[in-house]
Design an enzyme around this catalytic site. Sequence first.
Site, mmCIF file in Angstrom:
data_model
loop_
_atom_site.group_PDB
_atom_site.id
_atom_site.type_symbol
_atom_site.label_atom_id
_atom_site.label_comp_id
_atom_site.label_asym_id
_atom_site.label_seq_id
_atom_site.Cartn_x
_atom_site.Cartn_y
_atom_site.Cartn_z
ATOM 1 N N ILE A 40 8.375 -40.989 -35.116
ATOM 2 C CA ILE A 40 8.192 -41.578 -35.603
ATOM 3 C C ILE A 40 7.546 -42.232 -37.239
ATOM 4 C CG2 ILE A 40 8.567 -43.195 -33.467
ATOM 5 C CD1 ILE A 40 5.712 -43.173 -32.868
ATOM 6 N N VAL B 40 4.340 -37.427 -36.311
ATOM 7 C CA VAL B 40 4.226 -38.181 -34.614
ATOM 8 C C VAL B 40 5.436 -38.539 -34.420
ATOM 9 C CG1 VAL B 40 3.109 -39.570 -34.175
ATOM 10 C CG2 VAL B 40 2.383 -38.942 -36.582
ATOM 11 N N ASP C 16 -10.335 -43.056 -45.593
ATOM 12 C CA ASP C 16 -8.814 -43.468 -45.259
ATOM 13 C C ASP C 16 -8.191 -45.368 -45.266
ATOM 14 O OD1 ASP C 16 -5.979 -42.645 -46.565
ATOM 15 O OD2 ASP C 16 -5.709 -40.838 -45.410
#
Length: 833
Positions: A498, A506, A616
């Site tokens: 995904i 992932v 981030d």
Amino acid sequence: MGCRVFELLFWVSLILCLACLVRGFTPADNYLIDCGSFTNTTVGHRVFMADNLASKLLSTPQSVIGNISKASITSSDDSPLYQTARVFTDVSKYTFSISRQGRHWIRLYFYPFAFGNYNLSLAKFDVSTENHVLLTSFSVQAPLVKEFSVNVTSNSLAVTFSPLKGSFAFINAIEVVSVPDELIQDGAHLVKSSMAFQGLTLQALETVFRVNMGGPTVSFENDTLWRTWVPDQRFLVEKNLALSVSNFRAVKFVEGGATPDIAPSTVYGSCTEMNSANVTGGNFNVTWEFDVDPGFQYLVRFHFCDIVSDALNELYFNVFIDSLMVVRDLDLSTYLVNVLAAAYYMDYVTDLVTSNKLHVSIGPSTLPGSEPNAILNGLEIMKMNNSDGSLTGSATINASGSSSKMNIGSIVAASAGVASGLLLAGVIFMVCRKRRRQALHGQSKTWIPFSINGGTSQTMGSKYSKGTTASLNSNASYHIPFLAVQEATNNFDESWVIGIGGFGKVYKGELNDGTKVAVKRGNPRSQQGLAEFQTEINMLSQFRHRHLVSLIGYCDEKNEMILIYEYMENGTLKSHLYGSGYPSLSWKQRLEICIGAARGLHYLHTGYAKAVIHRDVKSANILLDENFMAKVADFGLSKTGPEIDQTHVSTAVKGSFGYLDPEYFRRQQLTEKSDVYSFGVVLFEVLCARPVIDPTLPREMVNLAEWAMKWQKKGQLEQIIDPNLKGSIRHDSLRKFGETAEKCLADFGVDRPSMGDVLWNLEYALQLQEAVVGRDPEENSTNMIGELSSQINNVGPLDPTVSSVQLEASSVNDLSGVSMSKVFSQLLKSEGR
Ligand SMILES: *[C@@H]1O[C@H](CO)[C@@H](O)[C@H](O)[C@H]1NC(C)=O
Ligand SMILES: *[C@@H]1O[C@H](CO)[C@@H](O)[C@H](O)[C@H]1NC(C)=O
Ligand SMILES: *[C@@H]1O[C@H](CO)[C@@H](O)[C@H](O)[C@H]1NC(C)=O
Ligand SMILES: *[C@@H]1O[C@H](CO)[C@@H](O)[C@H](O)[C@H]1NC(C)=O
Ligand SMILES: *[C@@H]1O[C@H](CO)[C@@H](O)[C@H](O)[C@H]1NC(C)=O
Ligand SMILES: *[C@@H]1O[C@H](CO)[C@@H](O)[C@H](O)[C@H]1NC(C)=O
Ligand SMILES: *[C@@H]1O[C@H](CO)[C@@H](O)[C@H](O)[C@H]1NC(C)=O
Ligand SMILES: *[C@@H]1O[C@H](CO)[C@@H](O)[C@H](O)[C@H]1NC(C)=O
Ligand SMILES: *[C@@H]1O[C@H](CO)[C@@H](O)[C@H](O)[C@H]1NC(C)=O
């Protein structure tokens, strides 16, 4: 027919109601002994067994039984348990067989009366269990109850009374009672560091203070676990700065918060708040002072319940232990799903206490616009055993007199060593497997840090790389076997991928209990990947918050670096903005998502003594659950913020292009304000629905931050917003949003707002969007300002001549004296009219 249904409903609800009444904790082990008495004694609803019936528990039954008459009891409300005592002239012990292992209370009742040859005030003795010393050279001058709790991990518990040479011991009553498992969790915050404390389940604790702020004594009869809560008046340093408030009916117990077993509603329903009437400006703290034994760590449990606010997000305050701020800008509404007056508690573990006083203070937040107030509903202070397992300064496990006297100096040195060892270890924590399902149901108490006691842990450093100091406990049930991960992801089925990130792929997955998960599989180990892997586990296991994504487990078998998270149904925020063909999000949805993410970041920056910087922040790291609630993810680059006395952390520049703080880039000095910058870029991204860097566009448009700032400065931001939003954003809301984003992008960190301010402003933008009642979104938006200003004119405390334009144009700071949260709640209320 309808009646039948109602009748049925009536009976069902009646039965449910009765079930509620009888519900409550039933201890598996429940020994209540009235020592020295020949008859059972009933106290409240509990029957204390006559001592002769309990004598089979006693190893030296030859000791004297004292017995006094009612007449010699001085105070009429003294417990009937105090009428008799058992006296020991030699080492004696009660041995209780334990039917359910786990934490147990040991409550010891003492009343020093004189009888025959024995003047109990002259007794001097030690009390211990197999593993812990509870009392040493103890003598009693006034009636008192000592409460300890220990985790019993065998089938019996012995409580030993050891008279000192030439003296004797006594006891009036003993309780050994099971404690609900939820009461003492394994993890707590540390006062001095953003690391979590772990290993509370192994600690013996002595309750030294249990205080009901702003209310009367709550007696054991009104506490499901037979605890007594005393009023706070005598601990207040300046009584006239404090005000007692009570509102018992407001208290709500909600999932993820406290339960009535944590503390009863009588405790949560009263609080002490700042008495601002006495001091103009409201710039003061309310402080309580407690006498403690130095040389120990203490577990300090704060009980909070916002019974003073009219609406959510009205109350922000700071909490201190001694002079250290443990929570900055605490907003109780961010912890539990938007429920006002939800009962909540927080655990803090102090450093080794060096003074004989412990201070707890609450004081006003310095956030602009927040009304100066602060509350505390209840407080428990529990002494923790030292490294010898002792709860007293001079430890003697046996009564022979030749026992080892500990000197405080050596305790200090030993424990300080342990503490700094913990810090160095860059502690990594684990979640206990059985809690996993709760994590997925949004419960906040998800993180059970696991023990890192040196002996059994294996260091990843030695196994995989040199110089890594972090250690993972290989025995942790939190560890997920590689086979289970393979099974969950259909052997890393490529069609289940995904997402792909810097760290690796992932996969979507499903554990065999049906839990949906996202599985992030790291690229083959690299030094940097390993560091990020550890940081992620470390960070996520410490921070539990509804707006931070939850880690479910990890797998490091076979050189793998796999992280398993709760599955976020709706993927990344980025995918809902552009490039994936999902339906466009409404402005309200986008605002709510930004608010959620801002809450998560605000919590990271302020939830602990030391700020955590995400480093981030980007739309791809903001994930959305099935209800489009935002959660911040990807902590691989996170860093703990500057020490209090420093202004920044120097570090190599990392982050994502297009979101990077230019000041950080230039000076390589990291502060929370770098996250604020990146978040500002996200705000423009949300508004304009385009990539932050798009090289295919004409030169001046490539960088979204520059492009949007140009239009914002011209006051024409609406020219570049997502076409899907055209006509649906109210002017004021857009203006507030644009200004907020602009401030976030200020060149210098010092000029940028804090995440708390950003959150506040976004909430304001949402209120401005929502302020007008029942309007069709299609309707002509040109008269919205008129609508809004007429709404605002209805607001009581504001000058009726203030128009919405002025209100919105004035910065938060200009409105000194007016509680903006009051304005919000007014706006909310007028919406309902
Ligand atoms: C006190 O002792 C007498 C006998 O000495 C006994 O009859 C009586 O029951 C005792 N009282 C209590 C409260 O145990
Ligand atoms: C006293 O309590 C014990 C245990 O709770 C019980 O077995 C006993 O029957 C009681 N005795 C009396 C006289 O009530
Ligand atoms: C018992 O000892 C205490 C403390 O030494 C003393 O104050 C008290 O008078 C004594 N009581 C009796 C009855 O001797
Ligand atoms: C008691 O300690 C054991 C480890 O020795 C732990 O597994 C258990 O969870 C603890 N129980 C409680 C209630 O703290
Ligand atoms: C306990 O609660 C009852 C009502 O539930 C109240 O009447 C009583 O005063 C309370 N007692 C104490 C000691 O708080
Ligand atoms: C401060 O508050 C207390 C309690 O509310 C009150 O009794 C006292 O008079 C006040 N003092 C001043 C100086 O206002
Ligand atoms: C509140 O107490 C803390 C810790 O002692 C101190 O740093 C702070 O200045 C105090 N605030 C006020 C307004 O006195
Ligand atoms: C408290 O005692 C336990 C043993 O029961 C020990 O494992 C733990 O390390 C002790 N706590 C401290 C802070 O030394
Ligand atoms: C008490 O401890 C001392 C010193 O550790 C030891 O020599 C002695 O045998 C112990 N006595 C008992 C009764 O356990």
